[in-house]
Design an enzyme around this catalytic site. Structure first.
Site, PDB file in Angstrom:
ATOM      1  N   GLU A   1       0.896  -1.122   0.000  1.00  8.74           N
ATOM      2  CA  GLU A   1       0.226  -0.149   0.169  1.00  8.74           C
ATOM      3  C   GLU A   1       1.013   1.417   0.184  1.00  8.74           C
ATOM      4  O   GLU A   1       0.394   2.188   0.033  1.00  8.74           O
ATOM      5  CB  GLU A   1      -0.950   0.194   1.186  1.00  8.74           C
ATOM      6  N   GLY A   2       2.263   1.180   0.037  1.00 11.62           N
ATOM      7  CA  GLY A   2       3.046   2.406   0.350  1.00 11.62           C
ATOM      8  C   GLY A   2       3.303   2.674   1.857  1.00 11.62           C
ATOM      9  O   GLY A   2       3.822   3.753   2.115  1.00 11.62           O
TER      10      GLY A   2
END
Length: 339
Positions: free
Chosen positions: A307-308
């Protein structure tokens, strides 16, 4: 929306090869300031190097982080038909909705560090092709994904994190790493979303079959991305390339993001000069990819979410580095002896 400066894969490679260097005058000014701050030389360790590096890319000896951006790209993979994930492909779209409603970990981390967060879903109803039977994408598909990534970067951004969501994409990342760095398929596969031992063996076989079906991907960044990647992986590469051209520093996230970066590195040896590794994840091969890219991670937190999230957490490290560099007084300003 800007028009990307490439209409073919050859033009994309040329843009990356022609990307500008950091500002040498700004680096010198940042180094000079660092030497005058009220601390013993080197006392802030890597924070000092980070601040100087950041300033050189932003063109100032006294930088500030004012507009960080986190972009999450989502895509679906035809390779999931092989049973390589513990979760069904529908989860990709469900998680996109969660991102959009602010309910995911990356939403909280982006908010915590004042980052603008954007989400881009790339043709979730049309997964890439199963790469054990041929290329995952054709040139047009790859160019579209690169352009989406390129255009997703806000022109005001001064620090970028790219993240991803895509069931099956740890298998895609492992196949890219195998194509670019060699070794054996088993070296690059991990448990991803939680596959068992049989699932791990299956992933290794799928990764090996992917390169066998796409021999043109071996050692080629652009062909590895096209043949073995996914739309979200390509979009991350496009965003990182835009950041390179616009001198926007980038913090890498995990294994999948690093595989996208590795494709750029295979195109140009200076393609990742504007990049630092935010963390090393619990995904088995991530550390190997970072070592191959010569990127020492800022954090090691046992994370494996994607997701970062790891990159976003490291925004705080860079903000701290820049705040100390630009906000501390010099010995002269503070009236402190610098003996």
């Amino acid at each position: 929306m800007t028009t990307p400066p490439f209409a073919s894969l050859l033009e994309f490679e040329a843009v990356l090869l022609g990307a500008p260097d950091p500002d040498s005058d700004a680096r010198a000014a940042a180094q000079d300031r660092n030497g005058q701050l009220t601390k013993p030389p080197g006392a802030l360790g890597r924070l000092e190097d980070l601040a100087i590096w950041y300033g050189s890319w932003r063109g100032t000896g006294r930088p500030a982080v004012n507009a960080p951006q986190v972009i999450v790209f989502a895509g679906n993979h035809g390779i999931t038909a092989q049973g390589v994930s513990a979760f069904p492909a529908e989860v990709t779209e469900q998680m996109v909705l969660n991102f959009q409603h602010g309910g995911a970990a990356i939403n909280q981390l982006s908010k915590t560090f004042g980052a603008k967060m954007d989400v881009h879903a790339l043709s979730l109803d049309a997964p890439t092709a199963d790469f054990t039977r041929g290329p995952a994408m054709d040139e047009a598909d790859l160019l579209d994904a690169l352009a989406i990534g390129w255009n997703a970067v806000d022109g005001r951004t001064d620090l970028l994190v790219t993240g991803e969501m895509g069931i099956g994409n740890t298998t895609s990342a492992a196949a890219i790493a195998f194509a670019l760095f060699g070794g054996a398929p088993e070296d690059w596969v991990g448990r991803g979303t939680g596959v068992d031992d049989a699932g791990l063996d299956l992933k290794a076989r799928v990764v090996g079959a992917g390169l066998q079906a796409n021999p043109m991907a071996k050692g080629s960044g652009i062909e590895a991305l096209r043949c073995l990647g996914g739309r979200e992986v390509a979009a991350m590469a496009g965003a990182m390339a835009r950041a390179r051209v616009d001198r926007i520093p980038v913090i890498l996230d995990g294994f999948i993001c690093s595989a996208a970066a590795a494709c750029l590195n295979a195109i140009s040896p200076t393609a990742l000069d504007h990049v630092v590794a935010g963390h090393v994840s619990a995904e088995a091969a991530h550390g190997q990819v970072l070592a191959a890219l010569n990127k020492a991670p800022l954090l090691s937190m046992g994370m494996r979410l994607g997701e970062g999230s790891g990159g976003a957490l490291a925004i705080g490290i860079l903000q701290g580095a820049v705040a100390c560099h630009s906000g501390m007084a010099t010995f002269a300003e503070a009236g402190v002896s610098d003996a």
